[in-house]
Design an enzyme around this catalytic site. Sequence first.
Site, mmCIF file in Angstrom:
data_model
loop_
_atom_site.group_PDB
_atom_site.id
_atom_site.type_symbol
_atom_site.label_atom_id
_atom_site.label_comp_id
_atom_site.label_asym_id
_atom_site.label_seq_id
_atom_site.Cartn_x
_atom_site.Cartn_y
_atom_site.Cartn_z
ATOM 1 N N CYS A 124 8.625 5.761 -12.193
ATOM 2 C CA CYS A 124 9.187 7.461 -12.493
ATOM 3 C C CYS A 124 7.170 7.573 -11.600
ATOM 4 C CB CYS A 124 9.110 7.427 -13.543
ATOM 5 S SG CYS A 124 9.071 8.400 -14.296
ATOM 6 N N ASN A 179 2.911 2.234 -0.872
ATOM 7 C CA ASN A 179 3.094 1.638 0.494
ATOM 8 C C ASN A 179 4.833 2.568 0.436
ATOM 9 O OD1 ASN A 179 2.856 -0.316 2.479
ATOM 10 N ND2 ASN A 179 4.694 -0.768 0.928
ATOM 11 N N GLU A 180 4.890 2.804 1.443
ATOM 12 C CA GLU A 180 6.764 2.976 1.914
ATOM 13 C C GLU A 180 6.938 4.016 0.546
ATOM 14 O OE1 GLU A 180 8.594 -0.159 3.302
ATOM 15 O OE2 GLU A 180 7.626 0.304 5.315
ATOM 16 N N CYS A 231 12.310 12.983 -15.831
ATOM 17 C CA CYS A 231 13.197 13.830 -14.236
ATOM 18 C C CYS A 231 14.042 14.324 -14.380
ATOM 19 C CB CYS A 231 13.730 12.645 -13.322
ATOM 20 S SG CYS A 231 11.924 12.054 -13.052
ATOM 21 N N GLU A 253 2.106 -0.199 10.154
ATOM 22 C CA GLU A 253 2.768 -1.854 10.166
ATOM 23 C C GLU A 253 3.909 -2.216 11.119
ATOM 24 O OE1 GLU A 253 5.222 -2.907 6.832
ATOM 25 O OE2 GLU A 253 2.929 -1.970 5.284
ATOM 26 N N TRP A 286 13.798 -9.943 6.893
ATOM 27 C CA TRP A 286 15.220 -8.938 5.590
ATOM 28 C C TRP A 286 16.611 -8.936 5.821
ATOM 29 C CZ3 TRP A 286 15.015 -4.585 8.507
ATOM 30 C CH2 TRP A 286 13.915 -4.026 8.631
ATOM 31 N N LYS A 321 7.232 -15.161 2.314
ATOM 32 C CA LYS A 321 6.600 -16.056 2.992
ATOM 33 C C LYS A 321 7.416 -16.245 4.364
ATOM 34 C CE LYS A 321 9.368 -19.728 -0.003
ATOM 35 N NZ LYS A 321 10.064 -18.417 -0.721
ATOM 36 N N PHE A 322 8.386 -16.273 4.615
ATOM 37 C CA PHE A 322 8.971 -16.485 5.758
ATOM 38 C C PHE A 322 9.060 -15.134 6.678
ATOM 39 C CE2 PHE A 322 11.122 -20.059 3.633
ATOM 40 C CZ PHE A 322 9.750 -20.737 4.002
HETATM 41 C C1 GLA Z 1 6.966 -3.119 4.383
HETATM 42 C C2 GLA Z 1 6.297 -3.157 3.883
HETATM 43 C C3 GLA Z 1 5.654 -4.836 3.842
HETATM 44 C C4 GLA Z 1 6.283 -5.473 4.291
HETATM 45 C C5 GLA Z 1 7.218 -4.882 5.322
HETATM 46 C C6 GLA Z 1 7.919 -6.441 5.497
HETATM 47 O O1 GLA Z 1 6.845 -2.149 5.933
HETATM 48 O O2 GLA Z 1 5.019 -1.684 3.714
HETATM 49 O O3 GLA Z 1 5.055 -4.291 2.424
HETATM 50 O O4 GLA Z 1 7.030 -5.905 3.198
HETATM 51 O O5 GLA Z 1 8.525 -4.375 4.923
HETATM 52 O O6 GLA Z 1 9.032 -5.634 6.643
HETATM 53 ZN ZN ZN Z 2 12.253 9.630 -14.357
#
Ligand code: GLA
Ligand code: ZN
Length: 687
Positions: free
Chosen positions: A114, A148-149, A164, A309, A317, A358-359
């Site tokens: 949150c 991150n993202e 919130c 990246e 994915w 891992k893949f």
């Molecule tokens: C995102 C994340 C990374 C990783 C990649 C995999 O960009 O920031 O940590 O999980 O996806 O594609």
């Molecule tokens: Zn919240």
Amino acid sequence: MVGGHLLHGGDYNPEQWLDCPEILEEDIRLMKEAGVNCVTLGVFSWSVLEPEEGVYNFGWLEEIIDNLGHAGIQVILATPSGAMPHWMTQKYPEVMQMRQDGSRNLPGKRHNFCYTSPVMRKKTAAVDEALSRKFGRKENVILWHISNELGGNFSDGACHCEACQSAFREWLKEKYGTLDNLNRAWWGRFWSHEYTEWEQIHSPADRGETTVTALELDWRRFVTEQFCSFCEMEISAVKKHSDLPATTNYMDIFKNINYNRLARGLDIISWDNYPFWHREKDEVPTAVRAAFNHSMMRSMKKQPFLLMESAPSVINWRENNPVKRPGMHMLSSMQALAHGSDSVQYFQWRKGRGSYEKFHGAVLDHKNGSNTRVFREVSEVGRRLPGLEHLLDGTVNRPDAAVLFDWENWWAVEDITGPRLDLDYPGYVMDHYRAFWEQGIEADIVDMDADLSGYRLVSAPLNYMYKTGWAEKIRTFVRDGGIFVTTFFSGMADETDLCFTGSHPLEDVLGVVQEEIDAPSKDFENRFIYSGKEYPAVRMCEIVHVKEGTEVLSVYERDFYAGLPVVTRRSYGEGQVYYLAAESDLSFLRRFYENIFDSCGMKNVLGAKLPYGVTVTERTACLPDPADADTGTGDCRGAMFVMNFKNEPVFVECAGEWTDAENGEAFSGKIRLEAFGCKVLLSRKTK
Ligand code: GLA
Ligand code: ZN
């Protein structure tokens, strides 16, 4: 250039290997071999950095940063807030997000926090500040990477907890002052949706309110503001003991956060690029989407951005995850540079042995060390970048054209129940952008807050919402000589999704009067003739009339609205406006924009007609003087990228003489590009 170089490297997560010193040694040796000069450390490292609440363990990180430094490798240092340690969620369950249905998330995954929670903010600021104190002035640390993202995980990425909700109400009070104002802006009388106390307001939810579109819009704005304030809180924490710039990594056009708004608090824009290469034989749609994103990142600050990246080859994915075919890694890396990136970074350096990723491809696989195709292709990029560094330093793309892509418009047009429920705003904008890309006309991707004064052409497809001031901005832009393109279903509503009454806010400029909008079923699709060829009018067919002085370039051919305008043009002041009343197809858009480019003398930088799959763009150190364009004089240093997204060699016929920036080879008349090839040519104005 951040760090003084074109950066090459990526996410390095050595905490997975702390008990294998031989791996850590091998990492640095192989980084040198692959031409890696920069890695990102610390993303998701919270449980190792702070194993117990308030107990920091930074020794391992210091040693690794130092070892990298001795090897000449720079570091982008991340804050760890992307994933929470279990001690945190156990002790402070309120840090976990609440879903819109009122259920609290359980511990795990990433981004599950949150962003309003005072505890989360306090704990994050504390670890960030400690990192800043320890590493903020280290010689080989060059940039802060915040979290991150942001927002990327659970359903709508938003938290609906009580904290919130009350922050949302405060935000609304600040915005509207009184409930009366809010009720009016939200059209509250309809269906008895008036609020009589602030506490009655609740975030949109499937088992609650989803029909008040202005509530949805304000909620989305609020969520963006909360992410921004969380990110800005982190930035001030890391800057406590450090003067380094800060970034956060964006994703492929991500609906839940208005990235243009978030950009205001950042020093540098960066993003993570995972195109679906080899989804089909034709790579163009994928290349266009990547180019669109790169260009948008550049346009946010009109400065180079960082590719933070990308996948050295495969990802894990998508339903199916093709490996990058030979050559595609180089091409997709060059494509980022071409549109303004100062880096090629990967996720990740070395594949982990367990858990979720891992893949997912990495520079180093589980097996075979450096003896892999992927490692060799990455190393090839590592060898190529230093040669381009001097040429690209201080340069950026400076296009004449801009395409509008505005988050608020996106939210509004896709949330309404209107003529169609399947409106795909990014998809539609990208169709228009593709016409630019295919002809090698670079475009900035801007929102309604952008300054338009440097552009000759602005295209605003499906510009449903007109923010306050936008109509006036366009009016001035056109009056002063700009060319403006817009489409059906534009200028419909204001910032709180109240429809304009009386007329379109730009009716006098467009010279078009909107009357009805038909979303025809297949059997009722229409057609029109443009420039001597017949094209379809489908999905959205607006029935419009023109005002005196508006030129009708095409009319509908069928149905009761046969004979009414589809494509119009009008002069206004020194400029011109085009209106497209119906949705058509790519072949129409190609033709339509080609005619506009021709009529205003906009050419791609090669002055060439490009074969399908090839595009070109240019980065320069200053705005080229058009007067020098044909003489090749002037001293505006720069580079042109000619890219072939076909998996076969092509020839590009071009006017003039060109020099390969990398090997000095001279071309005239014709340039050969290999399969998935990219040539960097000296800008015509490079002395
Ligand atoms: C995102 C994340 C990374 C990783 C990649 C995999 O960009 O920031 O940590 O999980 O996806 O594609
Ligand atoms: Zn919240």
